[in-house]
Design an enzyme around this catalytic site. Structure first.
Site, short mmCIF file in Angstrom:
data_model
loop_
_atom_site.label_atom_id
_atom_site.label_comp_id
_atom_site.label_asym_id
_atom_site.label_seq_id
_atom_site.Cartn_x
_atom_site.Cartn_y
_atom_site.Cartn_z
N ARG A 1 13.51 63.18 62.29
CA ARG A 1 12.76 64.31 62.84
C ARG A 1 13.16 64.58 64.29
O ARG A 1 13.22 65.73 64.71
CB ARG A 1 11.25 64.05 62.75
CG ARG A 1 10.41 65.29 63.12
CD ARG A 1 8.92 65.04 62.97
NE ARG A 1 8.18 66.29 63.05
CZ ARG A 1 7.75 66.84 64.19
NH1 ARG A 1 7.99 66.24 65.34
NH2 ARG A 1 7.07 67.98 64.19
N CYS A 2 13.45 63.51 65.03
CA CYS A 2 13.86 63.67 66.43
C CYS A 2 15.14 64.47 66.55
O CYS A 2 15.38 65.13 67.56
CB CYS A 2 14.07 62.31 67.09
SG CYS A 2 12.60 61.28 67.18
#
Length: 272
Positions: free
Chosen positions: A251-252
């Protein structure tokens, strides 16, 4: 400048964590003030996109600006649905930034968000952002790290006058209240202490949801990944031997600026 002897610009080694410098909120963006002075340079590229790209200049609402004094990072910003925004009070995001963000959201008549849930999580590198300990993977399913449960506080903000109220109850009860549905919480590595701490360090709960019930995860977190499959989640695994050294998960490394509308069970449009 002598060739092969100097950089034209200093390297930005964390730029592959594209989620942090800016974040989509509804149909607008938060152009973030980064926690680290070194990383704050990373927000320049997004500033140029929104100021000068013909497709975005003067067309995208900025709910926060990188020149503001309080730090906030995209890993702490989660769109739970079209009306509820979750923001982490963390190592990287200050409460003052959430106050400023709330004012800008609630003052905008075109903004559909009417509630902000501020999640106060432990200040720790292992719990760097809210999305490292808590992510949504379906309309009614979330992954979380059990280590946050004993200290987690949640505050509700509902208007531009910053009416802040602490919300009591378990995480499950709070989410069910604000999302209006039965919620399933899936602990990292099933909640087993040693395994969950190991897989948490390798971003076991930093799942990238690319569609309801469809996620991208690191392949090394095999216990958590198998549990997700048992809950009906479609799991795509990516190699992470070197990537996970950077202390950030799938997600980062994403920033979905343009997102398709999807439909909930009730037929209402929701942007992910």
């Amino acid at each position: 400048i002598e060739p092969d002897s100097q950089f034209i610009a200093d390297p930005m080694p964390n730029l592959y964590f594209t989620r942090d410098p800016f974040a989509s909120i509804g149909d607008g963006v938060s152009l973030n003030k980064m926690y680290s002075v070194t990383r704050n340079r990373e927000t320049i590229y997004a500033e140029y996109i929104f100021n000068y790209h013909p497709k975005y200049m003067d067309k995208v609402t900025k709910y926060y600006d990188r020149t503001n004094p309080f730090s906030i990072e995209g890993g702490d910003i989660l769109n739970l649905n079209e009306h509820v925004l979750a923001v982490g009070i963390s190592q990287r995001t200050e409460a003052g930034a959430i106050d400023e963000l709330a004012k800008n959201l609630f003052r905008n008549p075109d903004c559909e968000i009417d509630t902000i849930l501020a999640f106060n999580i432990p200040v720790s590198r292992a719990f760097m952002h809210l999305d490292t300990v808590f992510t949504q993977i379906d309309f009614d399913k979330f992954t979380y790290h059990p280590g946050i449960m004993d200290t987690l506080q949640v505050f509700e903000i509902t208007d531009e006058d910053l009416n802040v109220v602490e919300v009591n109850g378990s995480l499950e009860e709070i989410l069910e209240k604000y999302l209006g549905r039965k919620i399933t919480l899936i602990p990292c590595a099933g909640g087993e202490k040693i395994s969950s701490e190991r897989e948490q360090w390798n971003d076991g709960t930093n799942t990238l949801c690319i569609a309801p019930g469809v996620v991208v995860v690191y392949d090394r977190n095999n216990i958590t990944n198998n549990i997700l499959r048992e809950h009906g989640i479609k799991v795509f695994e990516m190699p992470s031997a070197e990537l996970s050294r950077g202390r950030g998960g799938p997600r980062c490394m994403s920033m979905p600026l343009i997102r398709e509308d999807i439909y909930t069970e009730s037929g209402t449009v929701k942007k992910e």
